[in-house]
Design an enzyme around this catalytic site. Structure first.
Site, PDB file in Angstrom:
ATOM      1  N   HIS A 222       0.801  -1.233   0.000  1.00  0.00           N
ATOM      2  CA  HIS A 222       0.000   0.000   0.000  1.00  0.00           C
ATOM      3  C   HIS A 222       0.828   1.274   0.000  1.00  0.00           C
ATOM      4  CE1 HIS A 222       0.863   0.393   4.280  1.00  0.00           C
ATOM      5  NE2 HIS A 222       0.441   1.631   4.177  1.00  0.00           N
TER       6      HIS A 222
HETATM    7  C1  UD1 Z   1      -2.041   6.239   5.393  1.00  0.00           C
HETATM    8  C2  UD1 Z   1      -0.791   6.645   6.165  1.00  0.00           C
HETATM    9  C3  UD1 Z   1       0.135   5.444   6.295  1.00  0.00           C
HETATM   10  C4  UD1 Z   1      -0.586   4.223   6.820  1.00  0.00           C
HETATM   11  C5  UD1 Z   1      -1.793   3.941   5.928  1.00  0.00           C
HETATM   12  C6  UD1 Z   1      -2.570   2.729   6.378  1.00  0.00           C
HETATM   13  C7  UD1 Z   1      -0.160   8.999   5.830  1.00  0.00           C
HETATM   14  C8  UD1 Z   1       0.811   9.916   5.204  1.00  0.00           C
HETATM   15  N1  UD1 Z   1      -0.058   7.707   5.490  1.00  0.00           N
HETATM   16  O1  UD1 Z   1      -1.670   6.002   4.049  1.00  0.00           O
HETATM   17  O2  UD1 Z   1       1.183   5.780   7.202  1.00  0.00           O
HETATM   18  O3  UD1 Z   1       0.286   3.108   6.804  1.00  0.00           O
HETATM   19  O4  UD1 Z   1      -2.635   5.100   5.947  1.00  0.00           O
HETATM   20  O5  UD1 Z   1      -3.537   2.348   5.452  1.00  0.00           O
HETATM   21  O6  UD1 Z   1      -0.972   9.434   6.614  1.00  0.00           O
HETATM   22  N2  UD1 Z   1      -8.375   5.734  -0.089  1.00  0.00           N
HETATM   23  C9  UD1 Z   1      -9.621   5.219  -0.352  1.00  0.00           C
HETATM   24  N3  UD1 Z   1     -10.427   4.923   0.684  1.00  0.00           N
HETATM   25  C10 UD1 Z   1     -10.076   5.129   1.983  1.00  0.00           C
HETATM   26  C11 UD1 Z   1      -8.802   5.678   2.240  1.00  0.00           C
HETATM   27  C12 UD1 Z   1      -7.967   5.960   1.204  1.00  0.00           C
HETATM   28  O7  UD1 Z   1      -9.990   4.997  -1.496  1.00  0.00           O
HETATM   29  O8  UD1 Z   1     -10.858   4.827   2.897  1.00  0.00           O
HETATM   30  C13 UD1 Z   1      -7.465   6.037  -1.199  1.00  0.00           C
HETATM   31  C14 UD1 Z   1      -7.657   7.412  -1.756  1.00  0.00           C
HETATM   32  O9  UD1 Z   1      -7.506   7.315  -3.135  1.00  0.00           O
HETATM   33  C15 UD1 Z   1      -6.506   8.212  -1.183  1.00  0.00           C
HETATM   34  C16 UD1 Z   1      -5.423   7.156  -1.029  1.00  0.00           C
HETATM   35  O10 UD1 Z   1      -6.129   5.940  -0.757  1.00  0.00           O
HETATM   36  O11 UD1 Z   1      -6.113   9.250  -2.005  1.00  0.00           O
HETATM   37  C17 UD1 Z   1      -4.443   7.443   0.046  1.00  0.00           C
HETATM   38  O12 UD1 Z   1      -5.044   7.594   1.305  1.00  0.00           O
HETATM   39  P1  UD1 Z   1      -4.334   8.467   2.454  1.00  0.00           P
HETATM   40  O13 UD1 Z   1      -5.288   8.673   3.541  1.00  0.00           O
HETATM   41  O14 UD1 Z   1      -3.704   9.678   1.861  1.00  0.00           O
HETATM   42  O15 UD1 Z   1      -3.139   7.616   2.986  1.00  0.00           O
HETATM   43  P2  UD1 Z   1      -2.739   6.092   2.873  1.00  0.00           P
HETATM   44  O16 UD1 Z   1      -1.995   5.893   1.645  1.00  0.00           O
HETATM   45  O17 UD1 Z   1      -3.876   5.187   3.180  1.00  0.00           O
END
Ligand code: UD1
Length: 384
Positions: A222
């Site tokens: 991820h």
């Molecule tokens: C975040 C944390 C990471 C942690 C991870 C666990 C930061 C910088 N990173 O990363 O340390 O290990 O969570 O999962 O805070 N998205 C969805 N649905 C959701 C959530 C996210 O579709 O419920 C997608 C979206 O496209 C979003 C992308 O995932 O843009 C990234 O989500 P984001 O909350 O920015 O951080 P993670 O990559 O999940």
């Protein structure tokens, strides 16, 4: 009554918060009152709500519904929302977990208005500031009042950054200029011990996916450094495909929404088609905590770029292959139970071969005794 606010936002924080919430509702009932703020960083049902339900965490008192965004915009919106609630409710302290943007937002909002910050999972370092998490955790640690480190390495990292050695100093009053640091074990280990039996009873993950205990590999990918870089994601996926084609083993990949989204892009058509055709590889939506416990406990080994899943592999006494150039959990590499394979196809494959033949691994205690949350609650009552 000690009034604490807790920030959660991303999946791993919800899991970590369950351990403290459980203590607050049982042993410390009537002594500590907890109010939960969900930033809304993770919003999909299977990235958030499922954990509240399974682990019986009280419904968040406030949800900021921030959602996805660039780092700056996501963090800024969270700071604004958290600050407003803190000013209104004036808690005695704010608990933050780990290293996400939600962690950093909580740290900045509370420390600037002089609300003590309690950082759980403090002191961890990858020494790689290309990771947003590394920046988040360094900044959060340096404005916290009480810092709880899950490992000895974390404690030593803090000493190296100039924190006073609380175990030796004899100090009993702490503030953000004179923070207290503690080595207390890992709240995730508390949860794994607490929920393992329940998970085995409630989860049907093995049956649903036709998996045989001991003959499959659990894989999670991820991290943006892998998912957003074709030169890394492609060799990782090729390694998985080749291992299952060459060895008599199956793989299950509960995929983070972003990873799945990336696989839809044209540059991955070839490898994604190959994975879909490979009947030894099962791609499923993000798994619940109980399903992850059962999958981890019954896997032959674990391949992951997640910090939490590496640890869980160790909790379940399974070897792991780490899809990153380094790890914060250096003990598990030093013990010979994890191999850093980065995104190198050959390294991933040879690590798999190495662990397939190795039967004599030992997993000495690194993450405490399952009582980290109790220790933290006691210290908060004593010191805040
Ligand atoms: C975040 C944390 C990471 C942690 C991870 C666990 C930061 C910088 N990173 O990363 O340390 O290990 O969570 O999962 O805070 N998205 C969805 N649905 C959701 C959530 C996210 O579709 O419920 C997608 C979206 O496209 C979003 C992308 O995932 O843009 C990234 O989500 P984001 O909350 O920015 O951080 P993670 O990559 O999940």
């Amino acid at each position: 009554m000690l009034k604490i606010f807790t920030i959660v936002g991303a999946r791993p924080q919800i899991i970590k918060a369950a351990a403290i919430s459980r203590q607050v509702r049982t042993i410390f009932k009537g002594k500590i009152e907890e109010v939960i703020i969900h930033t809304g960083q993770h919003y999909d049902e299977n990235m958030s709500q499922v954990f509240f339900d399974e682990m019986e965490i009280p419904k968040p008192d406030f949800n900021l519904n921030i959602g996805s965004g660039t780092h700056g915009s996501q963090t800024a919106k969270m700071i604004e929302g958290i600050e407003k609630l803190l000013l209104e409710h004036k808690p005695d302290a704010l608990i933050i977990y780990g290293d996400t943007n939600s962690t950093l937002a909580g740290a900045i909002a509370a420390s600037k208005i002089h609300i003590p910050v309690v950082h759980i999972e403090a002191g961890l370092r990858s020494y790689n500031k290309a990771m947003p998490e590394e920046i988040n955790r360094i900044l959060a640690d340096h404005v916290s009042t009480l810092l709880f480190s899950p490992t000895k390495t974390g404690y030593t990292n803090l000493l190296r950054e100039g924190f006073e050695d609380t175990e030796k100093s004899g100090r009993t009053k702490f503030d953000k200029d004179h923070p207290g640091i503690f080595h207390c074990g890992d709240v995730m280990y508390d949860n794994t011990l607490f929920f393992a039996e329940m998970a085995e009873k409630k989860s049907a993950a093995l049956q649903q996916n036709n998996l045989t205990a001991g003959n499959f590999v659990l894989v999670t990918i991820h991290r943006p450094s892998n998912t957003d870089n074709q030169a890394r994601l492609t060799p990782i996926l090729e390694a998985l495909n080749e291992i299952t084609n060459e060895q008599n083993v199956e793989m299950i990949l509960p995929l983070h929404p972003r990873t799945l989204k990336m696989l839809g892009n044209a540059e991955y058509t070839g490898i994604y088609e190959a994975l879909k055709k490979n009947n030894r590889i099962k791609i499923i939506p993000p798994a619940s905590f109980f399903d992850m416990i059962v999958l981890g406990k019954n896997a032959k080994l674990i391949i992951t770029d997640s910090g939490g899943v590496q640890k869980e592999a160790y909790f379940f006494k399974k070897p792991s292959i780490v899809l990153r150039p380094e790890t914060e959990w250096k003990e598990i590499v030093e013990n010979g139970t994890a191999i850093i394979a980065d995104a190198d196809k050959q390294k991933i494959k040879s690590a798999y071969h190495y662990f397939s033949l190795k039967n004599d691994m030992s997993f000495p205690e690194v993450f405490g005794d399952g009582k980290a949350a109790e220790f933290i609650c006691k210290k908060m009552l004593e010191l805040l």
